[in-house]
Write a protein that holds these residues in place. Structure first.
Motif, PDB file in Angstrom:
ATOM      1  N   THR A 197       0.838  -1.353  -0.007  1.00 50.65           N
ATOM      2  CA  THR A 197      -0.169   0.145   0.072  1.00 50.65           C
ATOM      3  C   THR A 197       0.825   1.248  -0.136  1.00 50.65           C
ATOM      4  OG1 THR A 197      -1.706  -1.232   1.392  1.00 50.65           O
ATOM      5  CG2 THR A 197      -1.785   1.118   1.201  1.00 50.65           C
ATOM      6  N   PHE A 198       0.450   2.172  -0.827  1.00 53.62           N
ATOM      7  CA  PHE A 198       1.520   3.324  -1.049  1.00 53.62           C
ATOM      8  C   PHE A 198       1.018   4.516  -0.400  1.00 53.62           C
ATOM      9  CE2 PHE A 198       2.368   7.011  -3.768  1.00 53.62           C
ATOM     10  CZ  PHE A 198       3.883   6.825  -3.683  1.00 53.62           C
ATOM     11  N   TYR A 199       1.728   5.357   0.077  1.00 45.83           N
ATOM     12  CA  TYR A 199       1.077   6.668   1.001  1.00 45.83           C
ATOM     13  C   TYR A 199       2.178   7.887   0.330  1.00 45.83           C
ATOM     14  CZ  TYR A 199      -0.960   3.276   4.261  1.00 45.83           C
ATOM     15  OH  TYR A 199      -1.511   2.049   4.755  1.00 45.83           O
ATOM     16  N   LEU A 200       1.153   8.861   0.257  1.00 45.73           N
ATOM     17  CA  LEU A 200       1.961   9.970  -0.221  1.00 45.73           C
ATOM     18  C   LEU A 200       1.848  11.125   0.975  1.00 45.73           C
ATOM     19  CD1 LEU A 200       3.053  11.931  -2.372  1.00 45.73           C
ATOM     20  CD2 LEU A 200       0.953  12.880  -2.846  1.00 45.73           C
ATOM     21  N   LEU A 201       3.176  11.287   1.602  1.00 52.00           N
ATOM     22  CA  LEU A 201       3.156  12.057   3.009  1.00 52.00           C
ATOM     23  C   LEU A 201       3.584  13.359   2.580  1.00 52.00           C
ATOM     24  CD1 LEU A 201       5.439   9.621   4.589  1.00 52.00           C
ATOM     25  CD2 LEU A 201       3.171   9.518   4.474  1.00 52.00           C
ATOM     26  N   LYS A 202       2.989  14.291   3.119  1.00 51.79           N
ATOM     27  CA  LYS A 202       2.894  15.718   3.296  1.00 51.79           C
ATOM     28  C   LYS A 202       3.196  16.288   4.501  1.00 51.79           C
ATOM     29  CE  LYS A 202      -0.033  16.057  -0.849  1.00 51.79           C
ATOM     30  NZ  LYS A 202      -1.181  16.640  -1.570  1.00 51.79           N
ATOM     31  N   GLY A 203       4.193  17.356   4.500  1.00 49.89           N
ATOM     32  CA  GLY A 203       4.660  18.180   5.757  1.00 49.89           C
ATOM     33  C   GLY A 203       4.926  19.409   5.349  1.00 49.89           C
ATOM     34  N   LYS A 204       5.368  20.246   6.042  1.00 50.97           N
ATOM     35  CA  LYS A 204       5.640  21.773   5.862  1.00 50.97           C
ATOM     36  C   LYS A 204       6.853  21.802   4.821  1.00 50.97           C
ATOM     37  CE  LYS A 204       6.614  26.415   8.251  1.00 50.97           C
ATOM     38  NZ  LYS A 204       6.675  26.785   9.497  1.00 50.97           N
ATOM     39  N   GLY A 205       6.633  22.079   3.767  1.00 53.21           N
ATOM     40  CA  GLY A 205       7.599  22.461   2.812  1.00 53.21           C
ATOM     41  C   GLY A 205       8.049  20.983   1.902  1.00 53.21           C
ATOM     42  N   TRP A 206       7.446  19.919   2.296  1.00 56.36           N
ATOM     43  CA  TRP A 206       7.832  18.766   1.644  1.00 56.36           C
ATOM     44  C   TRP A 206       6.718  17.863   1.448  1.00 56.36           C
ATOM     45  CZ3 TRP A 206       6.432  14.442   4.250  1.00 56.36           C
ATOM     46  CH2 TRP A 206       6.398  14.546   5.596  1.00 56.36           C
TER      47      TRP A 206
END
Length: 201
Positions: A120-129
């Protein structure tokens, strides 16, 4: 092997209550991990170590996040700074590659065709990345102790903060800590390594 442990700086936030009734003070962790200096909010009161023996240096996070699970699993996540980060590193740590349309899952054909692994693939999102993660089930060894693993890579200025660890026993997926681990990872903010000199909790 002799380990050289460096401490981490923790800044306490107001106490919050979780569904299991526990009170946990979130902590802001600052870590200078080679060229990947970063802060991360720990919601769960984990323990930390920086190991500077060997190359690359390693940052370890450990916590029994769901103590009331039918079969409790201590979550042990290993972080490392890969510099420079290559397409092979993203393939290795998070089963992903960057295309002109964004991040996509990228696996060996044998792994991709193994339905028992539940890739299972996950797209991770944070501050500026924007980074990637993948969860996969262990399909060999003692069935009672088989786990679901999670790996990730977060790119930063030509380098990448990568790592992973077990997040659940396959026979107790209802108690998985995957959502909590992803929530914590998405609080990561990159800083200058010199401002994140790690100290003991």
């Amino acid at each position: 092997m002799k380990l050289c442990l460096a401490p981490l700086v923790l800044m306490l936030a107001p106490i919050i209550s979780w569904a299991d009734g526990s009170n946990t003070p979130p902590s802001l962790v600052r870590a200078a991990l080679d060229s990947c200096g970063f802060t991360m909010t720990d919601f769960y009161g984990g323990t930390y170590e920086i190991v500077k023996e060997g190359d690359p240096h390693l940052f370890f996070y450990s916590k029994l996040i769901n103590p009331k699970a039918k079969k409790a699993l201590s979550v042990n996540i290993t972080f490392r700074c890969v510099n420079p980060a290559t397409p092979e590193d993203f393939f290795k740590f998070s089963g992903s590659k960057l295309t002109d349309k964004g991040w996509v899952m990228d696996l060996d054909p044998d792994v991709a065709n193994d339905s028992g692994m539940h890739n299972t693939f996950y797209l991770l999102k944070g501050k500026g990345w924007e980074g990637t993660g993948i969860s996969q089930d262990v399909t060999n060894g003692d069935e009672e102790n088989r786990t679901r693993r999670f790996g990730f890579c977060i790119p930063h200025d030509g380098a990448a903060l990568c790592g992973g660890g077990d997040v659940a026993y396959l026979n107790d997926l209802k108690s998985s800590s995957l959502k909590q681990v992803v929530k914590m990872l998405e609080t990561i903010e990159f800083i200058e390594p010199s401002t994140g000199a790690p100290m003991q909790k």
